[in-house]
Design a protein around this motif. Sequence first.
Motif, PDB file in Angstrom:
ATOM      1  N   LYS A   1       3.580  -1.134   6.819  1.00  0.00           N
ATOM      2  CA  LYS A   1       4.153  -0.045   6.034  1.00  0.00           C
ATOM      3  C   LYS A   1       3.564   0.002   4.634  1.00  0.00           C
ATOM      4  O   LYS A   1       3.275   1.069   4.107  1.00  0.00           O
ATOM      5  CB  LYS A   1       5.672  -0.171   5.965  1.00  0.00           C
ATOM      6  CG  LYS A   1       6.345   0.113   7.275  1.00  0.00           C
ATOM      7  CD  LYS A   1       7.851   0.019   7.180  1.00  0.00           C
ATOM      8  CE  LYS A   1       8.471   0.276   8.537  1.00  0.00           C
ATOM      9  NZ  LYS A   1       9.930   0.175   8.500  1.00  0.00           N
ATOM     10  N   GLY A   2       3.370  -1.134   4.023  1.00  0.00           N
ATOM     11  CA  GLY A   2       2.773  -1.187   2.692  1.00  0.00           C
ATOM     12  C   GLY A   2       1.334  -0.707   2.708  1.00  0.00           C
ATOM     13  O   GLY A   2       0.898   0.010   1.806  1.00  0.00           O
ATOM     14  N   LEU A   3       0.599  -1.103   3.727  1.00  0.00           N
ATOM     15  CA  LEU A   3      -0.787  -0.650   3.841  1.00  0.00           C
ATOM     16  C   LEU A   3      -0.854   0.850   4.114  1.00  0.00           C
ATOM     17  O   LEU A   3      -1.766   1.527   3.631  1.00  0.00           O
ATOM     18  CB  LEU A   3      -1.511  -1.427   4.943  1.00  0.00           C
ATOM     19  CG  LEU A   3      -1.869  -2.866   4.597  1.00  0.00           C
ATOM     20  CD1 LEU A   3      -2.455  -3.573   5.805  1.00  0.00           C
ATOM     21  CD2 LEU A   3      -2.833  -2.919   3.442  1.00  0.00           C
ATOM     22  N   ASP A   4       0.109   1.367   4.890  1.00  0.00           N
ATOM     23  CA  ASP A   4       0.145   2.814   5.140  1.00  0.00           C
ATOM     24  C   ASP A   4       0.331   3.580   3.836  1.00  0.00           C
ATOM     25  O   ASP A   4      -0.302   4.616   3.621  1.00  0.00           O
ATOM     26  CB  ASP A   4       1.270   3.166   6.114  1.00  0.00           C
ATOM     27  CG  ASP A   4       0.958   2.733   7.536  1.00  0.00           C
ATOM     28  OD1 ASP A   4      -0.227   2.453   7.829  1.00  0.00           O
ATOM     29  OD2 ASP A   4       1.895   2.695   8.358  1.00  0.00           O
ATOM     30  N   LYS A   5       1.187   3.075   2.953  1.00  0.00           N
ATOM     31  CA  LYS A   5       1.414   3.737   1.661  1.00  0.00           C
ATOM     32  C   LYS A   5       0.133   3.789   0.842  1.00  0.00           C
ATOM     33  O   LYS A   5      -0.198   4.817   0.250  1.00  0.00           O
ATOM     34  CB  LYS A   5       2.513   3.017   0.882  1.00  0.00           C
ATOM     35  CG  LYS A   5       3.880   3.174   1.480  1.00  0.00           C
ATOM     36  CD  LYS A   5       4.920   2.410   0.691  1.00  0.00           C
ATOM     37  CE  LYS A   5       6.285   2.553   1.345  1.00  0.00           C
ATOM     38  NZ  LYS A   5       7.328   1.842   0.596  1.00  0.00           N
ATOM     39  N   VAL A   6      -0.582   2.697   0.818  1.00  0.00           N
ATOM     40  CA  VAL A   6      -1.840   2.632   0.067  1.00  0.00           C
ATOM     41  C   VAL A   6      -2.879   3.546   0.701  1.00  0.00           C
ATOM     42  O   VAL A   6      -3.582   4.289   0.003  1.00  0.00           O
ATOM     43  CB  VAL A   6      -2.359   1.177   0.006  1.00  0.00           C
ATOM     44  CG1 VAL A   6      -3.755   1.117  -0.585  1.00  0.00           C
ATOM     45  CG2 VAL A   6      -1.398   0.315  -0.786  1.00  0.00           C
ATOM     46  N   ASN A   7      -2.972   3.525   2.032  1.00  0.00           N
ATOM     47  CA  ASN A   7      -3.962   4.354   2.724  1.00  0.00           C
ATOM     48  C   ASN A   7      -3.693   5.840   2.546  1.00  0.00           C
ATOM     49  O   ASN A   7      -4.627   6.628   2.400  1.00  0.00           O
ATOM     50  CB  ASN A   7      -3.998   3.993   4.209  1.00  0.00           C
ATOM     51  CG  ASN A   7      -4.574   2.619   4.453  1.00  0.00           C
ATOM     52  OD1 ASN A   7      -5.300   2.079   3.627  1.00  0.00           O
ATOM     53  ND2 ASN A   7      -4.232   2.021   5.576  1.00  0.00           N
TER      54      ASN A   7
END
Length: 98
Positions: free
Chosen positions: A26-32
């Motif tokens: 989820k954190g990586l999705d936000k950054v992406n």
Amino acid sequence: MAKRHNEHMSISDALKEFIETNKLEKGLDKVNIAKAWENLMGNGVNNYTTSIKLERDTLYVQLSSSVLREELSYGKQKIINMLNEEVGKEIIKKLVLR
């Protein structure tokens, strides 16, 4: 501590396993998504973008120009499709322009 594997593992597989076991998706999705917005929208829109926030399946974008917000509201579905395609999976289902 993660268990040790005796067989050889590629770095990409090891990173995927690390992300899954530590629940970092989820954190990586936000950054992406934030990076995808910057890449797809270009400097013209990015200059007026003050914040981007992803909560569940909704992307909240704060803009400092009401005229730009109105223009972008006409193509919300196209923007959602472009962002999801850029990231490679369907993360966003709704776009809220503020």
